[in-house]
Design a protein around this motif. Structure first.
Motif, mmCIF file in Angstrom:
data_model
loop_
_atom_site.group_PDB
_atom_site.id
_atom_site.type_symbol
_atom_site.label_atom_id
_atom_site.label_comp_id
_atom_site.label_asym_id
_atom_site.label_seq_id
_atom_site.Cartn_x
_atom_site.Cartn_y
_atom_site.Cartn_z
ATOM 1 N N GLN A 89 -35.484 -57.662 52.955
ATOM 2 C CA GLN A 89 -36.875 -57.412 53.335
ATOM 3 C C GLN A 89 -37.003 -57.237 54.847
ATOM 4 O O GLN A 89 -37.748 -56.375 55.317
ATOM 5 C CB GLN A 89 -37.766 -58.564 52.867
ATOM 6 N N ALA A 90 -36.289 -58.054 55.602
ATOM 7 C CA ALA A 90 -36.334 -57.945 57.064
ATOM 8 C C ALA A 90 -35.794 -56.597 57.514
ATOM 9 O O ALA A 90 -36.371 -55.942 58.388
ATOM 10 C CB ALA A 90 -35.549 -59.082 57.708
ATOM 11 N N LEU A 91 -34.680 -56.158 56.913
ATOM 12 C CA LEU A 91 -34.069 -54.887 57.307
ATOM 13 C C LEU A 91 -34.922 -53.683 56.910
ATOM 14 O O LEU A 91 -34.729 -52.591 57.440
ATOM 15 C CB LEU A 91 -32.662 -54.759 56.722
ATOM 16 N N ASP A 92 -35.856 -53.868 55.998
ATOM 17 C CA ASP A 92 -36.804 -52.797 55.683
ATOM 18 C C ASP A 92 -37.814 -52.621 56.817
ATOM 19 O O ASP A 92 -38.487 -51.603 56.903
ATOM 20 C CB ASP A 92 -37.561 -53.103 54.382
ATOM 21 N N LYS A 93 -37.918 -53.628 57.700
ATOM 22 C CA LYS A 93 -38.900 -53.599 58.787
ATOM 23 C C LYS A 93 -38.281 -53.388 60.167
ATOM 24 O O LYS A 93 -38.921 -52.831 61.044
ATOM 25 C CB LYS A 93 -39.697 -54.903 58.795
ATOM 26 N N VAL A 94 -37.053 -53.866 60.368
ATOM 27 C CA VAL A 94 -36.415 -53.808 61.686
ATOM 28 C C VAL A 94 -34.998 -53.269 61.548
ATOM 29 O O VAL A 94 -34.413 -53.317 60.467
ATOM 30 C CB VAL A 94 -36.410 -55.207 62.366
ATOM 31 N N PRO A 95 -34.400 -52.756 62.647
ATOM 32 C CA PRO A 95 -33.083 -52.130 62.546
ATOM 33 C C PRO A 95 -31.919 -53.113 62.383
ATOM 34 O O PRO A 95 -30.856 -52.733 61.910
ATOM 35 C CB PRO A 95 -32.948 -51.357 63.861
ATOM 36 N N TYR A 96 -32.096 -54.368 62.755
ATOM 37 C CA TYR A 96 -31.051 -55.395 62.633
ATOM 38 C C TYR A 96 -31.748 -56.742 62.689
ATOM 39 O O TYR A 96 -32.875 -56.866 63.175
ATOM 40 C CB TYR A 96 -30.019 -55.287 63.763
ATOM 41 N N VAL A 97 -31.075 -57.758 62.153
ATOM 42 C CA VAL A 97 -31.714 -59.073 62.085
ATOM 43 C C VAL A 97 -30.654 -60.166 62.068
ATOM 44 O O VAL A 97 -29.543 -59.947 61.577
ATOM 45 C CB VAL A 97 -32.634 -59.176 60.846
ATOM 46 N N LEU A 98 -31.008 -61.315 62.601
ATOM 47 C CA LEU A 98 -30.193 -62.514 62.464
ATOM 48 C C LEU A 98 -30.972 -63.467 61.575
ATOM 49 O O LEU A 98 -32.065 -63.886 61.920
ATOM 50 C CB LEU A 98 -29.914 -63.165 63.819
ATOM 51 N N ARG A 99 -30.423 -63.751 60.390
ATOM 52 C CA ARG A 99 -31.036 -64.733 59.500
ATOM 53 C C ARG A 99 -30.485 -66.093 59.906
ATOM 54 O O ARG A 99 -29.286 -66.289 60.004
ATOM 55 C CB ARG A 99 -30.707 -64.459 58.032
ATOM 56 N N ILE A 100 -31.378 -66.995 60.188
ATOM 57 C CA ILE A 100 -30.988 -68.297 60.702
ATOM 58 C C ILE A 100 -31.741 -69.372 59.926
ATOM 59 O O ILE A 100 -32.939 -69.249 59.688
ATOM 60 C CB ILE A 100 -31.242 -68.354 62.229
ATOM 61 N N ASP A 101 -31.019 -70.399 59.484
ATOM 62 C CA ASP A 101 -31.653 -71.477 58.728
ATOM 63 C C ASP A 101 -32.701 -72.181 59.566
ATOM 64 O O ASP A 101 -32.528 -72.380 60.776
ATOM 65 C CB ASP A 101 -30.607 -72.500 58.279
ATOM 66 N N ALA A 102 -33.768 -72.609 58.910
ATOM 67 C CA ALA A 102 -34.850 -73.295 59.602
ATOM 68 C C ALA A 102 -34.380 -74.608 60.228
ATOM 69 O O ALA A 102 -34.982 -75.088 61.176
ATOM 70 C CB ALA A 102 -36.005 -73.562 58.639
ATOM 71 N N GLY A 103 -33.306 -75.173 59.737
ATOM 72 C CA GLY A 103 -32.795 -76.430 60.269
ATOM 73 C C GLY A 103 -31.937 -76.289 61.508
ATOM 74 O O GLY A 103 -31.472 -77.289 62.058
ATOM 75 N N GLU A 104 -31.723 -75.073 61.977
ATOM 76 C CA GLU A 104 -30.885 -74.844 63.164
ATOM 77 C C GLU A 104 -31.736 -74.916 64.430
ATOM 78 O O GLU A 104 -32.947 -74.723 64.395
ATOM 79 C CB GLU A 104 -30.206 -73.472 63.087
ATOM 80 N N VAL A 105 -31.078 -75.155 65.555
ATOM 81 C CA VAL A 105 -31.721 -75.155 66.866
ATOM 82 C C VAL A 105 -30.852 -74.315 67.795
ATOM 83 O O VAL A 105 -29.635 -74.452 67.804
ATOM 84 C CB VAL A 105 -31.865 -76.591 67.426
ATOM 85 N N VAL A 106 -31.469 -73.421 68.549
ATOM 86 C CA VAL A 106 -30.747 -72.545 69.481
ATOM 87 C C VAL A 106 -30.837 -73.147 70.874
ATOM 88 O O VAL A 106 -31.931 -73.393 71.382
ATOM 89 C CB VAL A 106 -31.339 -71.115 69.452
ATOM 90 N N LEU A 107 -29.677 -73.379 71.483
ATOM 91 C CA LEU A 107 -29.639 -74.007 72.804
ATOM 92 C C LEU A 107 -29.188 -73.054 73.908
ATOM 93 O O LEU A 107 -29.414 -73.329 75.077
ATOM 94 C CB LEU A 107 -28.703 -75.226 72.781
ATOM 95 N N ARG A 108 -28.531 -71.952 73.527
ATOM 96 C CA ARG A 108 -28.004 -71.012 74.522
ATOM 97 C C ARG A 108 -28.310 -69.580 74.105
ATOM 98 O O ARG A 108 -28.697 -69.309 72.987
ATOM 99 C CB ARG A 108 -26.491 -71.180 74.656
ATOM 100 N N SER A 109 -28.031 -68.684 75.015
ATOM 101 C CA SER A 109 -28.307 -67.266 74.802
ATOM 102 C C SER A 109 -27.582 -66.715 73.572
ATOM 103 O O SER A 109 -26.416 -67.037 73.326
ATOM 104 C CB SER A 109 -27.876 -66.475 76.039
ATOM 105 N N LEU A 110 -28.276 -65.868 72.844
ATOM 106 C CA LEU A 110 -27.706 -65.186 71.686
ATOM 107 C C LEU A 110 -27.457 -63.704 71.964
ATOM 108 O O LEU A 110 -27.226 -62.930 71.037
ATOM 109 C CB LEU A 110 -28.646 -65.340 70.480
ATOM 110 N N HIS A 111 -27.488 -63.310 73.231
ATOM 111 C CA HIS A 111 -27.285 -61.893 73.564
ATOM 112 C C HIS A 111 -25.962 -61.369 73.028
ATOM 113 O O HIS A 111 -25.908 -60.273 72.459
ATOM 114 C CB HIS A 111 -27.365 -61.672 75.077
ATOM 115 N N ASP A 112 -24.868 -62.122 73.213
ATOM 116 C CA ASP A 112 -23.560 -61.649 72.740
ATOM 117 C C ASP A 112 -23.535 -61.507 71.224
ATOM 118 O O ASP A 112 -22.944 -60.565 70.690
ATOM 119 C CB ASP A 112 -22.451 -62.599 73.193
ATOM 120 N N LEU A 113 -24.175 -62.426 70.531
ATOM 121 C CA LEU A 113 -24.232 -62.355 69.075
ATOM 122 C C LEU A 113 -24.992 -61.115 68.609
ATOM 123 O O LEU A 113 -24.539 -60.391 67.718
ATOM 124 C CB LEU A 113 -24.901 -63.615 68.529
#
Length: 197
Positions: free
Chosen positions: A117-141
């Motif tokens: 469903q996300a890819l029907d709206k945007v060209p790329y996506v990162l699916r991430i669990d709601a229980g995760e926390v991002v502490l650093r840049s995700l640019h490389d990913l």
């Protein structure tokens, strides 16, 4: 990351300056009412690390209350979506552990549906669990996702393999006991917390 180059002529000298052009980051996640505190933490961490880079954070409803939905609607760069009912049981709770009594919605079958469903709206996506926390840049990913078309990572536990999660019906249906097919069940599992496409 792409770069734009600017040419300036100063007193007969050409100066070349490069400026990184950051492409928007698109995320999708899902939550029910029980995961609302974790969802707040995830969104807050994404805002803290990447607020200016975020194109959209898509939150898929797998059992949110009316109050939860109203709260999500007020958060910047976040949009709420309903999971497409590609199967009547996709959001029904199923018991996955008799020991812990843990139930999950639709055996997690909604995860790839949310990605689609996300890819029907945007060209790329990162699916991430709601229980995760991002502490650093995700640019490389995100650069990896855009360059290779996907990002997956395997389990860190070498004892975890696909065969551990295959029910007898699947093993029989796909002849996974046959010597030529056994490589499938002996392969390491893919972690479900981060999946980029």
């Amino acid at each position: 990351m792409k770069f734009s180059f600017f040419l300036f002529v100063l007193s007969g000298t050409i100066v070349v300056c490069s400026k990184a052009v950051v492409q928007p980051m698109y995320f999708c996640t899902a939550a029910n009412s029980l995961y609302m505190p974790q969802l707040r933490n995830l969104i807050g961490s994404l805002h803290k690390v990447h607020f200016d880079d975020i194109g959209e954070i898509m939150v898929f409803n797998i059992g949110l209350s009316c109050e939860n939905k109203k709260e999500i609607d007020r958060i910047a760069k976040v949009k709420l979506y309903e999971v497409e009912k590609v199967h009547p049981d996709i959001l029904n709770p199923f018991l996955i552990s008799h020991i812990s009594g843990k139930k999950v919605s639709g055996w997690y079958a909604w995860k790839p549906v949310c990605i689609k469903q996300a890819l029907d709206k945007v060209p790329y996506v990162l699916r991430i669990d709601a229980g995760e926390v991002v502490l650093r840049s995700l640019h490389d990913l995100f650069e990896h996702i855009r360059e290779h078309g996907y990002f997956l990572h395997t389990s860190n536990n070498s004892m975890t393999h696909i065969g551990m999660y295959c029910v007898r019906f699947v093993v029989q249906q796909f002849l996974l006991d046959d010597l030529g097919q056994r490589w499938l069940t002996e392969s390491r599992t893919v972690e479900a917390d981060f999946q980029g496409v």
